[in-house]
Design a protein around this motif. Structure first.
Motif, PDB file in Angstrom:
ATOM      1  N   PRO A  62      43.849   7.387  40.717  1.00 52.21           N
ATOM      2  CA  PRO A  62      44.223   6.343  39.760  1.00 52.21           C
ATOM      3  C   PRO A  62      44.230   6.896  38.338  1.00 52.21           C
ATOM      4  CG  PRO A  62      41.925   6.064  40.473  1.00 52.21           C
ATOM      5  CD  PRO A  62      42.439   7.310  41.139  1.00 52.21           C
ATOM      6  N   SER A  85      40.530  20.063  39.993  1.00 57.75           N
ATOM      7  CA  SER A  85      40.844  19.706  41.381  1.00 57.75           C
ATOM      8  C   SER A  85      42.272  20.146  41.694  1.00 57.75           C
ATOM      9  CB  SER A  85      40.736  18.187  41.555  1.00 57.75           C
ATOM     10  OG  SER A  85      41.634  17.547  40.665  1.00 57.75           O
ATOM     11  N   LYS A  88      44.848  18.107  39.856  1.00 58.33           N
ATOM     12  CA  LYS A  88      45.140  18.443  38.457  1.00 58.33           C
ATOM     13  C   LYS A  88      45.850  19.788  38.335  1.00 58.33           C
ATOM     14  CE  LYS A  88      41.912  15.244  36.447  1.00 58.33           C
ATOM     15  NZ  LYS A  88      40.633  14.975  35.803  1.00 58.33           N
ATOM     16  N   LEU A 231      36.056   6.562  37.632  1.00 65.21           N
ATOM     17  CA  LEU A 231      35.234   7.314  38.576  1.00 65.21           C
ATOM     18  C   LEU A 231      35.652   8.780  38.476  1.00 65.21           C
ATOM     19  CD1 LEU A 231      35.857   4.847  41.518  1.00 65.21           C
ATOM     20  CD2 LEU A 231      33.912   4.850  39.945  1.00 65.21           C
ATOM     21  N   TYR A 233      34.060  11.207  36.761  1.00 69.14           N
ATOM     22  CA  TYR A 233      33.514  11.959  35.615  1.00 69.14           C
ATOM     23  C   TYR A 233      32.009  11.832  35.580  1.00 69.14           C
ATOM     24  CZ  TYR A 233      38.231  12.497  33.864  1.00 69.14           C
ATOM     25  OH  TYR A 233      39.545  12.831  33.748  1.00 69.14           O
TER      26      TYR A 233
HETATM   27  C1  FAD Z   1      41.179   2.567  36.898  1.00 67.26           C
HETATM   28  C2  FAD Z   1      41.025   4.046  36.608  1.00 67.26           C
HETATM   29  C3  FAD Z   1      41.725   4.613  35.555  1.00 67.26           C
HETATM   30  C4  FAD Z   1      41.570   5.980  35.250  1.00 67.26           C
HETATM   31  N1  FAD Z   1      42.262   6.505  34.203  1.00 67.26           N
HETATM   32  C5  FAD Z   1      42.072   7.796  33.865  1.00 67.26           C
HETATM   33  C6  FAD Z   1      42.737   8.377  32.724  1.00 67.26           C
HETATM   34  O1  FAD Z   1      43.519   7.712  32.020  1.00 67.26           O
HETATM   35  N2  FAD Z   1      42.502   9.671  32.441  1.00 67.26           N
HETATM   36  C7  FAD Z   1      41.643  10.443  33.197  1.00 67.26           C
HETATM   37  O2  FAD Z   1      41.459  11.627  32.872  1.00 67.26           O
HETATM   38  N3  FAD Z   1      40.992   9.933  34.270  1.00 67.26           N
HETATM   39  C8  FAD Z   1      41.194   8.644  34.623  1.00 67.26           C
HETATM   40  N4  FAD Z   1      40.550   8.134  35.721  1.00 67.26           N
HETATM   41  C9  FAD Z   1      39.733   9.035  36.549  1.00 67.26           C
HETATM   42  C10 FAD Z   1      40.631   9.831  37.527  1.00 67.26           C
HETATM   43  O3  FAD Z   1      41.149   8.990  38.520  1.00 67.26           O
HETATM   44  C11 FAD Z   1      39.865  10.975  38.216  1.00 67.26           C
HETATM   45  O4  FAD Z   1      38.843  10.456  39.027  1.00 67.26           O
HETATM   46  C12 FAD Z   1      39.233  11.930  37.237  1.00 67.26           C
HETATM   47  O5  FAD Z   1      40.209  12.379  36.327  1.00 67.26           O
HETATM   48  C13 FAD Z   1      38.640  13.133  37.968  1.00 67.26           C
HETATM   49  O6  FAD Z   1      39.708  13.875  38.482  1.00 67.26           O
HETATM   50  P1  FAD Z   1      39.603  14.883  39.709  1.00 67.26           P
HETATM   51  O7  FAD Z   1      38.938  14.209  40.860  1.00 67.26           O
HETATM   52  O8  FAD Z   1      40.982  15.384  39.952  1.00 67.26           O
HETATM   53  O9  FAD Z   1      38.593  16.003  39.308  1.00 67.26           O
HETATM   54  P2  FAD Z   1      38.483  17.018  38.075  1.00 67.26           P
HETATM   55  O10 FAD Z   1      38.441  16.294  36.789  1.00 67.26           O
HETATM   56  O11 FAD Z   1      39.436  18.126  38.196  1.00 67.26           O
HETATM   57  O12 FAD Z   1      37.059  17.539  38.403  1.00 67.26           O
HETATM   58  C14 FAD Z   1      35.906  16.735  38.357  1.00 67.26           C
HETATM   59  C15 FAD Z   1      34.732  17.582  38.814  1.00 67.26           C
HETATM   60  O13 FAD Z   1      34.843  17.859  40.210  1.00 67.26           O
HETATM   61  C16 FAD Z   1      34.861  19.263  40.418  1.00 67.26           C
HETATM   62  N5  FAD Z   1      35.824  19.518  41.478  1.00 67.26           N
HETATM   63  C17 FAD Z   1      37.131  19.305  41.420  1.00 67.26           C
HETATM   64  N6  FAD Z   1      37.712  19.627  42.584  1.00 67.26           N
HETATM   65  C18 FAD Z   1      36.730  20.052  43.393  1.00 67.26           C
HETATM   66  C19 FAD Z   1      36.689  20.518  44.721  1.00 67.26           C
HETATM   67  N7  FAD Z   1      37.789  20.623  45.468  1.00 67.26           N
HETATM   68  N8  FAD Z   1      35.489  20.860  45.244  1.00 67.26           N
HETATM   69  C20 FAD Z   1      34.391  20.744  44.499  1.00 67.26           C
HETATM   70  N9  FAD Z   1      34.362  20.324  43.233  1.00 67.26           N
HETATM   71  C21 FAD Z   1      35.506  19.986  42.702  1.00 67.26           C
HETATM   72  C22 FAD Z   1      35.295  19.855  39.090  1.00 67.26           C
HETATM   73  O14 FAD Z   1      34.822  21.179  38.915  1.00 67.26           O
HETATM   74  C23 FAD Z   1      34.645  18.910  38.107  1.00 67.26           C
HETATM   75  O15 FAD Z   1      33.311  19.233  37.875  1.00 67.26           O
HETATM   76  C24 FAD Z   1      40.702   6.782  36.045  1.00 67.26           C
HETATM   77  C25 FAD Z   1      39.998   6.206  37.109  1.00 67.26           C
HETATM   78  C26 FAD Z   1      40.156   4.854  37.391  1.00 67.26           C
HETATM   79  C27 FAD Z   1      39.383   4.268  38.556  1.00 67.26           C
END
Ligand code: FAD
Length: 233
Positions: A62, A85, A88, A231, A233
């Motif tokens: 999301p 991830s 990203k 979620l 972060y």
């Molecule tokens: C309603 C809603 C709106 C949102 N809007 C936004 C927004 O506008 N902007 C925004 O940035 N986010 C937003 N988010 C959050 C977004 O959805 C992601 O959850 C957040 O950006 C984290 O992204 P990611 O899971 O890709 O992980 P990342 O940000 O890439 O990583 C998060 C952590 O997980 C670790 N990690 C990543 N991949 C792995 C893996 N495969 N194995 C182990 N560790 C790993 C990374 O090292 C890091 O520490 C929103 C969420 C909601 C629910």
């Protein structure tokens, strides 16, 4: 938007064409996509985005649509750290014309009336408020709005745009870097508007929970608080 309409829009899927990306700060990027004429949303809503140009595990996330419908572009702004991830990584690989799928936009995080509103952003939680302020800028003002933008690293995204909007409207924008100062500003707003104010809180889940508890402990009813908890972060 009613619950029924919201449920319907989550089933609406379409592919958005990538235009460009750019860095907003050390670890934040914006991605712009073409907005088809019939695609619209309420400023502040989010979509479910799917990576489709390659196969990855967990291809759906999301994200708030950080642009206002009036801007005629779909903007996502996201934090991308040192070990991102697969989702990203795939975003960073997008080339012009490639597609990302959106379901929605959905959600109840938008301004519904002209009530005086306190908009509280924590870090990347500024995205829905950028959209709301841009929409107000395009449509004209709609009641007292005060944005409190909290970032302990003082790395304020969209600062120039937000300052511009503040300079040309009655919207107030206050940049903060400590919880004490944030609480002081919240207290001042509560004293000013008593039961008439609305409260919008967006950012990392723990921060949204803390601020929402602070508001409730200061007699703000649950119904007056809208939360957008990011979620992950
Ligand atoms: C309603 C809603 C709106 C949102 N809007 C936004 C927004 O506008 N902007 C925004 O940035 N986010 C937003 N988010 C959050 C977004 O959805 C992601 O959850 C957040 O950006 C984290 O992204 P990611 O899971 O890709 O992980 P990342 O940000 O890439 O990583 C998060 C952590 O997980 C670790 N990690 C990543 N991949 C792995 C893996 N495969 N194995 C182990 N560790 C790993 C990374 O090292 C890091 O520490 C929103 C969420 C909601 C629910």
């Amino acid at each position: 938007m009613s619950f029924f309409q919201d449920t319907l829009s989550i089933f609406k899927k379409r592919d958005l064409s990538f235009i460009e990306s750019h860095k907003e700060s050390e670890d934040v990027y914006s991605f712009l996509f073409e907005k088809e004429k019939d695609l619209t949303w309420k400023a502040g809503q989010h979509g479910l985005f799917t990576i489709i140009h390659k196969k990855i595990k967990n291809p759906i996330r999301p994200f708030t649509v950080a642009s206002a419908p009036a801007e005629n572009v779909v903007r996502l702004t996201m934090r991308i750290g040192d070990s991102p991830s697969d989702f990203k990584k795939a975003m960073l690989e997008l080339q012009i014309g490639m597609k990302v799928r959106i379901s929605g936009p959905v959600g109840g995080f938008y301004l519904k009336d002209h009530s005086p509103s306190l908009l509280i952003a924590g870090g990347i939680g500024i995205t829905p408020f950028r959209s709301m302020l841009k929409q107000i800028e395009a449509e004209g003002n709609n009641g007292d709005k005060h944005l409190l933008y909290m970032d302990t690293k003082q790395s304020y995204l969209f600062k120039e745009e937000l300052d511009n909007i503040a300079n040309n409207s009655s919207i107030r924008v206050t940049y903060l870097c400590s919880r004490d100062d944030l609480h002081q500003e919240i207290d001042a707003f509560i004293n000013l508007y008593k039961d008439n104010g609305k409260y919008f809180v967006a950012g990392p889940k723990s921060m949204v929970g803390d601020i929402s508890n602070y508001l409730k402990n200061n007699t703000i009813p649950k119904q007056a608080i809208k939360k957008d908890a990011f979620l992950g972060y």
